[in-house]
Design a protein around this motif. Structure first.
Motif, PDB file in Angstrom:
ATOM      1  N   SER A  92      -1.530  15.134  -1.671  1.00 58.02           N
ATOM      2  CA  SER A  92      -1.021  14.672  -2.962  1.00 58.02           C
ATOM      3  C   SER A  92      -1.866  13.523  -3.492  1.00 58.02           C
ATOM      4  CB  SER A  92       0.436  14.232  -2.833  1.00 58.02           C
ATOM      5  OG  SER A  92       0.527  13.047  -2.056  1.00 58.02           O
ATOM      6  N   GLU A  93      -1.807  13.321  -4.790  1.00 52.68           N
ATOM      7  CA  GLU A  93      -2.590  12.251  -5.413  1.00 52.68           C
ATOM      8  C   GLU A  93      -2.244  10.868  -4.869  1.00 52.68           C
ATOM      9  OE1 GLU A  93      -5.711  11.137  -7.935  1.00 52.68           O
ATOM     10  OE2 GLU A  93      -4.977  13.134  -7.392  1.00 52.68           O
ATOM     11  N   PRO A  94      -0.949  10.537  -4.686  1.00 54.05           N
ATOM     12  CA  PRO A  94      -0.629   9.215  -4.124  1.00 54.05           C
ATOM     13  C   PRO A  94      -1.169   9.012  -2.709  1.00 54.05           C
ATOM     14  CG  PRO A  94       1.293  10.141  -5.219  1.00 54.05           C
ATOM     15  CD  PRO A  94       0.281  11.234  -5.134  1.00 54.05           C
ATOM     16  N   ILE A  95      -1.104  10.066  -1.865  1.00 53.06           N
ATOM     17  CA  ILE A  95      -1.627   9.943  -0.502  1.00 53.06           C
ATOM     18  C   ILE A  95      -3.149   9.806  -0.534  1.00 53.06           C
ATOM     19  CG2 ILE A  95      -2.023  11.255   1.634  1.00 53.06           C
ATOM     20  CD1 ILE A  95       0.839  12.166   1.538  1.00 53.06           C
ATOM     21  N   LEU A  96      -3.800  10.561  -1.416  1.00 54.09           N
ATOM     22  CA  LEU A  96      -5.257  10.440  -1.547  1.00 54.09           C
ATOM     23  C   LEU A  96      -5.634   9.039  -2.011  1.00 54.09           C
ATOM     24  CD1 LEU A  96      -8.094  11.704  -1.568  1.00 54.09           C
ATOM     25  CD2 LEU A  96      -7.668  12.396  -3.937  1.00 54.09           C
ATOM     26  N   PHE A  97      -4.902   8.508  -2.991  1.00 55.83           N
ATOM     27  CA  PHE A  97      -5.219   7.179  -3.519  1.00 55.83           C
ATOM     28  C   PHE A  97      -5.062   6.098  -2.455  1.00 55.83           C
ATOM     29  CE2 PHE A  97      -3.487   3.138  -5.044  1.00 55.83           C
ATOM     30  CZ  PHE A  97      -4.591   2.665  -5.739  1.00 55.83           C
ATOM     31  N   ILE A  98      -3.956   6.132  -1.711  1.00 59.09           N
ATOM     32  CA  ILE A  98      -3.712   5.052  -0.760  1.00 59.09           C
ATOM     33  C   ILE A  98      -4.741   5.067   0.363  1.00 59.09           C
ATOM     34  CG2 ILE A  98      -2.112   6.201   0.842  1.00 59.09           C
ATOM     35  CD1 ILE A  98      -0.420   3.639   0.734  1.00 59.09           C
ATOM     36  N   GLU A 133      -0.477   4.814 -11.550  1.00 58.56           N
ATOM     37  CA  GLU A 133       0.854   4.638 -10.990  1.00 58.56           C
ATOM     38  C   GLU A 133       0.851   3.458 -10.027  1.00 58.56           C
ATOM     39  OE1 GLU A 133       1.914   8.230  -9.083  1.00 58.56           O
ATOM     40  OE2 GLU A 133       1.923   9.441 -10.916  1.00 58.56           O
ATOM     41  N   PRO A 134       1.951   2.719  -9.963  1.00 60.75           N
ATOM     42  CA  PRO A 134       2.009   1.617  -8.989  1.00 60.75           C
ATOM     43  C   PRO A 134       1.904   2.166  -7.574  1.00 60.75           C
ATOM     44  CG  PRO A 134       4.178   2.046  -9.926  1.00 60.75           C
ATOM     45  CD  PRO A 134       3.198   2.858 -10.721  1.00 60.75           C
ATOM     46  N   PRO A 135       1.107   1.542  -6.709  1.00 57.45           N
ATOM     47  CA  PRO A 135       0.948   2.058  -5.353  1.00 57.45           C
ATOM     48  C   PRO A 135       2.242   1.972  -4.551  1.00 57.45           C
ATOM     49  CG  PRO A 135      -0.034  -0.122  -5.553  1.00 57.45           C
ATOM     50  CD  PRO A 135       0.345   0.300  -6.938  1.00 57.45           C
ATOM     51  N   MET A 136       2.493   3.002  -3.772  1.00 59.13           N
ATOM     52  CA  MET A 136       3.683   3.043  -2.916  1.00 59.13           C
ATOM     53  C   MET A 136       3.254   2.984  -1.463  1.00 59.13           C
ATOM     54  SD  MET A 136       6.113   5.915  -4.732  1.00 59.13           S
ATOM     55  CE  MET A 136       4.792   7.120  -4.926  1.00 59.13           C
ATOM     56  N   GLY A 137       4.112   2.407  -0.632  1.00 55.57           N
ATOM     57  CA  GLY A 137       3.832   2.349   0.781  1.00 55.57           C
ATOM     58  C   GLY A 137       3.727   3.733   1.380  1.00 55.57           C
ATOM     59  N   LEU A 138       2.894   3.874   2.405  1.00 54.94           N
ATOM     60  CA  LEU A 138       2.709   5.178   3.031  1.00 54.94           C
ATOM     61  C   LEU A 138       4.015   5.704   3.606  1.00 54.94           C
ATOM     62  CD1 LEU A 138       0.571   7.284   3.602  1.00 54.94           C
ATOM     63  CD2 LEU A 138      -0.021   6.077   5.704  1.00 54.94           C
ATOM     64  N   ILE A 211       3.982   3.796  11.354  1.00 57.54           N
ATOM     65  CA  ILE A 211       2.996   3.381  10.361  1.00 57.54           C
ATOM     66  C   ILE A 211       3.613   2.465   9.308  1.00 57.54           C
ATOM     67  CG2 ILE A 211       1.373   4.198   8.609  1.00 57.54           C
ATOM     68  CD1 ILE A 211       1.181   6.810  10.165  1.00 57.54           C
ATOM     69  N   SER A 212       2.906   1.387   8.984  1.00 51.16           N
ATOM     70  CA  SER A 212       3.331   0.481   7.916  1.00 51.16           C
ATOM     71  C   SER A 212       2.134   0.179   7.017  1.00 51.16           C
ATOM     72  CB  SER A 212       3.888  -0.828   8.497  1.00 51.16           C
ATOM     73  OG  SER A 212       2.873  -1.515   9.215  1.00 51.16           O
ATOM     74  N   THR A 213       2.425  -0.214   5.789  1.00 49.26           N
ATOM     75  CA  THR A 213       1.375  -0.486   4.808  1.00 49.26           C
ATOM     76  C   THR A 213       1.511  -1.900   4.281  1.00 49.26           C
ATOM     77  OG1 THR A 213       1.698   1.819   4.117  1.00 49.26           O
ATOM     78  CG2 THR A 213       0.202   0.492   2.792  1.00 49.26           C
ATOM     79  N   ASP A 214       0.364  -2.580   4.156  1.00 46.59           N
ATOM     80  CA  ASP A 214       0.346  -3.938   3.633  1.00 46.59           C
ATOM     81  C   ASP A 214      -0.500  -3.973   2.373  1.00 46.59           C
ATOM     82  OD1 ASP A 214       0.741  -6.928   3.862  1.00 46.59           O
ATOM     83  OD2 ASP A 214      -1.442  -6.835   3.974  1.00 46.59           O
ATOM     84  N   PHE A 215       0.085  -4.492   1.274  1.00 47.65           N
ATOM     85  CA  PHE A 215      -0.629  -4.607   0.005  1.00 47.65           C
ATOM     86  C   PHE A 215      -0.878  -6.077  -0.315  1.00 47.65           C
ATOM     87  CE2 PHE A 215       1.831  -0.674  -0.411  1.00 47.65           C
ATOM     88  CZ  PHE A 215       0.868   0.219  -0.841  1.00 47.65           C
ATOM     89  N   LEU A 222      -6.976  -4.873  -5.585  1.00 49.68           N
ATOM     90  CA  LEU A 222      -5.931  -4.454  -4.659  1.00 49.68           C
ATOM     91  C   LEU A 222      -6.534  -4.143  -3.285  1.00 49.68           C
ATOM     92  CD1 LEU A 222      -2.988  -3.482  -4.088  1.00 49.68           C
ATOM     93  CD2 LEU A 222      -3.752  -1.203  -4.808  1.00 49.68           C
ATOM     94  N   ALA A 223      -5.957  -4.699  -2.241  1.00 49.36           N
ATOM     95  CA  ALA A 223      -6.370  -4.414  -0.871  1.00 49.36           C
ATOM     96  C   ALA A 223      -5.229  -3.707  -0.155  1.00 49.36           C
ATOM     97  CB  ALA A 223      -6.737  -5.704  -0.135  1.00 49.36           C
ATOM     98  N   VAL A 224      -5.548  -2.624   0.534  1.00 48.99           N
ATOM     99  CA  VAL A 224      -4.556  -1.841   1.265  1.00 48.99           C
ATOM    100  C   VAL A 224      -4.972  -1.762   2.725  1.00 48.99           C
ATOM    101  CG1 VAL A 224      -3.419   0.398   1.524  1.00 48.99           C
ATOM    102  CG2 VAL A 224      -3.983  -0.456  -0.759  1.00 48.99           C
ATOM    103  N   ARG A 225      -4.070  -2.156   3.613  1.00 51.82           N
ATOM    104  CA  ARG A 225      -4.324  -2.052   5.048  1.00 51.82           C
ATOM    105  C   ARG A 225      -3.155  -1.328   5.695  1.00 51.82           C
ATOM    106  NH1 ARG A 225      -6.453  -6.946   3.471  1.00 51.82           N
ATOM    107  NH2 ARG A 225      -8.655  -7.245   4.014  1.00 51.82           N
ATOM    108  N   ILE A 226      -3.475  -0.332   6.505  1.00 47.97           N
ATOM    109  CA  ILE A 226      -2.460   0.483   7.160  1.00 47.97           C
ATOM    110  C   ILE A 226      -2.470   0.162   8.643  1.00 47.97           C
ATOM    111  CG2 ILE A 226      -1.653   2.834   7.594  1.00 47.97           C
ATOM    112  CD1 ILE A 226      -3.198   3.673   5.059  1.00 47.97           C
ATOM    113  N   ASP A 227      -1.293  -0.140   9.191  1.00 48.74           N
ATOM    114  CA  ASP A 227      -1.210  -0.578  10.588  1.00 48.74           C
ATOM    115  C   ASP A 227      -0.065   0.130  11.279  1.00 48.74           C
ATOM    116  OD1 ASP A 227      -1.698  -1.932  12.911  1.00 48.74           O
ATOM    117  OD2 ASP A 227      -1.560  -3.937  12.035  1.00 48.74           O
TER     118      ASP A 227
END
Length: 347
Positions: A92-98, A133-138, A211-215, A222-227
């Motif tokens: 999906s577009e949101p998953i690709l973007f994040i 679109e505003p980014p959503m957490g994974l 999995i968690s997402t930090d914006f 915008l910085a996105v880190r997935i942990d």
């Protein structure tokens, strides 16, 4: 017909983004390894090493210091790229973007860490991934995808292929939390059956629960880190109910021989064995595994073993460890080890 062409075009764009992102990281990791005098050419194969080997070396090399969370992001991007190219997949577009935004964040982090440069010095911010679109957490995106898959698998929908394509994407994303990110048809079958039986998301995709997402920042900055978060996923026994048990390639996890491990640590093989005995490495299932081929047994070690041993060398008195654990003659009583934390003494 127009809708079909649009769908093909969208898949082409997704594949292009993931392919470019994965290839960019392979080149960056190789550059970082070469910068730290780590060879990236396999003399036996006669060609440069692949993405997976780059990832392993980058995690081990002190000058790169690739963290587990960063390695997870790269594993997920690689798995998404692989499925997008070689299978019928749906991202999906949101998953690709994040993932694109997380990739840009990580690229900038590595560029600064290894080469003391910033990505913005070479690329204008207007070309970095931006979404309307505003980014959503994974976590939210995963929940949305799971609900869509569940709906697609309802009797009478005739949307099984689309559901399986979305399942492949979620299995690829498990690379954030699991060292094994290769998606097999058996994995997809198990997940499909689990969802069809009405099992909850946590049972079907246990690794995704971590999995968690930090914006931070906004817009072009915008910085996105997935942990990872929470307790690790537990391995299920053969008699336990589990909707989706990943087929793990143990040869990828336990890929160090005893000699390779010693060479990597700068120790002789006997001293490396002494250190393993002191730390109890061979008793740790996360560090040690024996492959049996007929009558032959081949012990192998994981990156966890290398990390434990390398970290211990920073503070341990290796001379005393060697004196306590070096080989004995026949019939001699084992020596007592006075070095703190000896697994043999504690046992």
């Amino acid at each position: 017909m127009t809708a079909a062409f649009n769908a093909v075009d969208e898949e082409g764009r997704t594949s292009s983004v993931l392919l470019s992102l994965q290839h960019s990281f392979e080149m960056l990791l190789k550059a970082a390894l070469v910068h730290n005098n780590v060879p990236v050419f396999d003399k036996n194969l006669g060609r440069s090493i692949g993405f997976e080997k780059c990832l392993q070396l980058a995690r081990q090399e002190k000058g790169v210091k690739l963290t587990e969370a960063e390695a997870g992001t790269l594993r997920a991007i690689d798995a998404l790229r692989d499925d997008e190219q070689h299978w019928f997949n749906s991202v999906s577009e949101p998953i690709l973007f994040i993932h694109a935004r997380a990739g840009v964040t990580l690229f900038d982090d590595l560029l600064l860490r290894v080469f003391d440069e910033r990505l913005a010095d070479s690329l204008p911010v207007r070309v970095l991934p931006i979404s309307t679109e505003p980014p959503m957490g994974l976590e939210i995106l995963i929940d949305q995808e799971f609900r869509q898959i569940r709906d697609l698998l309802q009797p009478g929908r005739r949307a099984r292929n689309e559901a399986r394509a979305r399942i492949r994407t979620l299995l690829a994303i498990e690379g954030h939390a699991s060292e094994e990110s290769l998606v097999s048809e058996k994995d997809v079958d198990r997940v499909e059956n689990g969802i069809a039986e009405g099992k909850p998301r946590g049972s079907v995709f246990p690794a995704l629960e971590q999995i968690s997402t930090d914006f931070s920042g906004e817009g072009p900055t915008l910085a996105v880190r997935i942990d990872k978060k929470g307790p690790p996923v537990k391995f299920a026994a053969d008699d336990q109910d589990a909707a989706a048990i990943r087929q793990i390639d143990l040869q990828k996890t336990f890929h160090w021989s005893a000699t390779d491990l010693a060479n990597k640590l700068g120790l002789s093989l006997p001293k490396s064995i002494a250190l393993r005995q002191h730390l109890g490495v061979d008793m740790d299932q996360k560090c040690y595994y024996v492959f049996e081929m007929g009558s032959q047994k081949h012990p192998r070690f994981s990156d966890n073993a290398l990390t434990r041993m390398r970290d211990s060398l920073k503070s341990i008195d290796m001379d005393n460890v060697w004196a306590a654990h070096k080989p004995l003659g026949r019939g001699k009583t084992p020596r007592q080890c006075s070095v703190e934390g000896c697994a043999r003494s504690e046992g």
